[in-house]
Design an enzyme around this catalytic site. Structure first.
Site, mmCIF file in Angstrom:
data_model
loop_
_atom_site.group_PDB
_atom_site.id
_atom_site.type_symbol
_atom_site.label_atom_id
_atom_site.label_comp_id
_atom_site.label_asym_id
_atom_site.label_seq_id
_atom_site.Cartn_x
_atom_site.Cartn_y
_atom_site.Cartn_z
ATOM 1 C CG PHE A 36 -1.616 -1.329 1.432
ATOM 2 C CD1 PHE A 36 -2.471 -1.860 0.479
ATOM 3 C CD2 PHE A 36 -1.345 -2.075 2.569
ATOM 4 C CE1 PHE A 36 -3.060 -3.108 0.677
ATOM 5 C CE2 PHE A 36 -1.922 -3.319 2.760
ATOM 6 C CZ PHE A 36 -2.786 -3.841 1.816
ATOM 7 N N GLY A 49 0.179 -8.247 -4.378
ATOM 8 C CA GLY A 49 -1.137 -8.797 -4.053
ATOM 9 C C GLY A 49 -2.197 -8.419 -5.065
ATOM 10 C CB THR A 50 -2.197 -5.768 -7.587
ATOM 11 O OG1 THR A 50 -0.874 -6.060 -8.060
ATOM 12 C CG2 THR A 50 -2.108 -4.678 -6.545
ATOM 13 C CD GLU A 69 -1.964 3.849 -5.490
ATOM 14 O OE1 GLU A 69 -1.663 4.652 -4.617
ATOM 15 O OE2 GLU A 69 -1.253 3.618 -6.479
HETATM 16 MO MO1 MOS Z 1 1.003 3.291 -3.928
HETATM 17 S S1 MOS Z 1 0.633 4.377 -2.218
HETATM 18 O O1 MOS Z 1 1.456 4.529 -4.974
HETATM 19 O O2 MOS Z 1 2.261 2.255 -3.454
#
Ligand code: MOS
Length: 773
Positions: free
Chosen positions: A253, A480-481, A738
């Site tokens: 994150f 994880g994406t 995001e």
């Molecule tokens: Mo994301 S906060 O740009 O890793």
């Protein structure tokens, strides 16, 4: 239960049916590895004779370390060594900002800049011995009174544009004061958002060993090339002698994007004791040894005509940062351009306090700044007695108001319309408190989700073998994406082989470089790079096929050939000749074709690729180029607030999102769902509490740092809205990792207002806020 609620669970299938310009919901490449526990996260790498490291951290926020008494710690059986500022020879100071989280360089001197700063690293044969000894290190300090944050005496306020290269200018257009003076409807309001910590399930860790003068580091990292460069700097060695490996990351994150000084400290310790070292940071220490989302404040002014046309928008933001480092998110770059305002005025301030340096956290600029803007939009809609969806429609624009730059595509209102329909918005009674159900006050609210389409320079190696298998290698990151999965899908599609026949290797500096897994750029960048490599392979194959006098494609234009079903084909769907890959390769007298491709988005500096190999990645996109590149969404929520206890529930949330080509509807939905849950968390749960006297975090654990659990999330629906955008990049992809958590908190705040008449402008919204007068 309304009819909408009944059908929502059907639509919520984890693998949505692809619509136009969407890829199949291929199961995750690494699904089996993960559910069977075989996926090796960096701290899982098996190493012989490993020593365990435990950090000792400061319990003051400002001052000087005057004495370390190690005698009791050293007496613990199994303790090997304790690294402190007195013996950490050869540790260089880091600068802030080139892939590093902070300039605060522990163990290089005695200065204490923040609570929880590293003051020692204990090494022992077992984790238990190291931890026991760490507890017994006695540190003495000369403490000074710290400034904890906003409003504390001793903070220093600095204009972002004077101190930060990435924000040289505050976006502005026209005369806001004049516009507001002549606007019949105006609002003038302030908002705030709290400190938040990422808390990925996987703790921060560094595991490393030396082979002669060569260092290998296993660490969860969103940028292995950046870590390689910076750990080399910290140790004063050649980056060529460093390998950084990060094949799986258990949540990041943003917290694992820039390197923190822990990495070099652990590496130095390993060299000193001549043994591999593993250091897994405790949950409490995660709050102070990595970064966090800084608390922000916002002053918003808006004016409008009675028919809802916005005449002026003013947004001033304040963000907390550390004393030495100018970290700023400056979300006005997005808010100043989101709607077709008339005049715009913005300003961003940094407030320097005695805190660790904050950093990226999922949609760093948009999460707080769009909360403020979208809350203000709802307030303006109320002031205008206008439906909040209509207010967005009236001010929707294909041209941003600062520089007049066009959006490459913008499906904001398509998203609103799809969400309104799925949610049943037309049944909303706009009057406050009008939708009561027994003891429950019902509120419905909505807000915009928006996130820039970022891209960076990247490189990849792709090999296609005569047997129809392929291998893709690039140092991108699986946080994880679903990166492994979508990268494999892109190669499979371009090479005409099944996705199961593609091996994908990521997360290792031995592979071609890829940018930081930040700014949601990975899918757009890496798919564009892999596509470029695959097209080079196609070119070679097609040329060979067309120039073979005895082959089925003799004399054909190579541009008319395609790779499908494990072979070369001509004539597209019309059913022309085909030839198996093995035969084409056989005639060529080769076993494999391998291509190394580099790709750069338009508008990045020409030296971007060269710099990438040296561990620095420049992202382009969003509002930074000649055209506006953004993904959009709309989120609609229902809140229910108990009329007696003020308990707040979110029984229903619908999010619709358009982000160019969707590579995989399963992984896309999963990201957006996670984002929306985080949005609910931002609205109602998360806040790092600070003891303002001591400038120390109080709830440094995940029992008191609240996040939503399953029982907090009831019906959640993600709808993918088809969109095509060939201008953003060759893959046509806009990042969406995001996107989902932007706007959610504003939608919830709007719904809380609709239910109760209370406008809560400070996150998180808690029961207490709804009890007090
Ligand atoms: Mo994301 S906060 O740009 O890793």
């Amino acid at each position: 239960m309304s009819p909408d609620q009944k059908t929502a669970s059907d639509r919520n299938a984890a693998a949505p049916e692809p619509k136009r310009n969407m890829g199949r919901p291929v199961p995750r490449y690494d699904a089996r590895l993960k559910v069977t526990g075989e996926a090796r996260y960096p701290a899982d790498e098996p190493l012989n004779n490993v020593a365990h490291g435990v950090l000792v951290t400061s319990d003051i926020a400002r001052g000087r370390l005057t004495r370390l008494d190690l005698s009791e710690a050293q007496a613990i059986p199994g303790v090997i060594e304790i690294l402190t500022h007195e013996n950490a020879d050869g540790l260089h100071r880091l600068e802030f900002g080139n892939g590093t989280a902070t300039s605060i360089s522990p163990l290089t001197d005695t200065r204490i800049w923040h609570d929880g700063q590293i003051v020692a690293l204990v090494l022992a044969d077992s984790f238990e011995a190291a931890r026991e000894a760490a507890y017994r290190v006695k540190a003495e300090y000369e403490a000074e009174k710290p400034s904890a944050g906003f409003g504390a005496p001793g903070t220093e306020t600095v204009l972002a544009k004077d101190a930060v290269k990435s924000h040289k200018e505050d976006p502005a257009a026209g005369d806001l004061e004049a516009a507001l003076r002549s606007s019949p409807v105006t609002i003038d309001v302030e908002y705030s958002t709290p400190t938040q910590h990422h808390n990925p399930i996987e703790l921060f860790s560094t595991t490393c060993f030396w082979t002669g003068d060569r260092l290998t580091v296993y660490e969860p990292s969103q940028f292995v090339y950046g870590f390689r460069e910076n750990v080399a700097k910290q140790l004063g060695i050649d980056p060529e002698k460093v390998r950084v490996v990060s094949r799986f990351i258990g949540g990041a994150f943003g917290s694992k994007g820039p390197m923190t000084p822990r990495t070099g400290i652990v590496a130095l310790a390993s060299r000193r004791i001549g043994r591999p070292v593993r250091c897994v940071v405790s949950r409490a220490q995660c709050f102070t040894t990595a970064t966090y989302r800084a608390e922000t404040r916002h002053h918003i002014r808006m004016g409008a005509t009675p028919d809802g046309k916005i005449t002026g928008f003013g947004h001033e933001g304040w963000e907390i940062t550390s004393r030495p480092d100018s970290y700023v998110v400056a979300g006005t770059d997005t808010t100043a351009r989101l709607y077709g305002y008339g005049a715009v005025w913005t300003r961003v301030n940094m407030v320097k306090a005695d805190r660790n340096t904050p950093g990226y956290m999922r949609s760093p600029p948009e999460t707080p700044y769009v909360f403020a803007l979208e809350s203000a939009m709802d307030e303006l809609a109320v002031a205008l007695k206008m439906d909040p969806v209509e207010l967005r429609r009236i001010n929707d624009t294909m041209t941003e108001p600062i520089g007049g730059k066009p959006y490459t595509s913008r499906s904001l209102m398509e998203c609103y319309d799809a969400a309104a329909e799925a949610f049943g918005w037309s049944k909303r009674d706009p009057a406050v408190g009008a939708m009561r159900d027994g003891d429950w006050l019902i509120g419905w609210g909505c807000a915009t989700a928006v996130y820039p389409t970022n891209m960076g320079a990247g490189a990849a190696r792709v090999r296609l073998t005569a047997d129809g298998t392929a291998r893709v290698q690039t140092a991108a990151h699986e946080i994880g994406t679903g990166a492994y999965t979508v990268i494999g899908q892109m190669a499979a599609e371009r090479l005409g082989v099944p996705v199961e026949a593609v091996v994908v290797e990521l997360g290792d500096t031995e592979l071609p470089p890829a940018p930081v897994a930040g700014g949601s750029n990975t899918t757009a960048t890496v798919c564009s790079t892999v596509l470029t490599a695959c097209d080079a392979i196609r070119g070679k194959l097609f040329h060979a096929a067309a120039s073979a006098k005895d082959g089925p494609f003799a004399g054909r234009d190579p541009a008319t050939l395609d790779l499908r079903d494990g072979g070369v084909t001509a004539g597209g769907d019309a059913g022309g000749p085909t030839e198996k890959l093995a035969d084409v390769f056989g005639r060529m007298g080769t076993g494999a074709i391998e291509e190394y491709a580099e790709w750069m988005p338009e508008g990045v500096p020409p030296d971007s690729l060269r710099k990438l190999y040296n561990g620095s990645s420049t992202l382009k996109g969003g509002s930074k180029g000649d055209k506006m590149m953004y993904a959009f969404g709309a989120e609609f929520v229902e809140v229910r607030i108990n009329a007696r206890t003020r308990e707040i529930r979110v029984p229903r949330i619908v999010g619709t999102f358009a982000a160019g080509r969707i590579m995989n509807t399963r992984t896309a939905r999963s990201q957006l769902m996670g984002g929306m849950i985080w949005g609910i968390s931002s609205a109602l749960h998360e806040k790092t509490e600070i003891d303002r006297r001591a400038a120390r975090y109080v709830n440094k654990n995940i029992s008191e740092y609240l996040v939503p659990v399953n029982a907090d999330i009831e019906q959640l629906e993600v709808i993918l809205v088809p969109e095509e955008d060939k201008a953003v990049n060759p893959a046509g992809v806009k990042g969406l990792g995001e996107l989902g958590n932007v706007g959610t908190a504003a939608a919830i705040a709007a719904a809380v207002y609709h239910a109760t008449g209370k406008r809560i402008r400070d996150l998180p919204i808690r029961i207490d806020d709804l009890i007090s007068a």
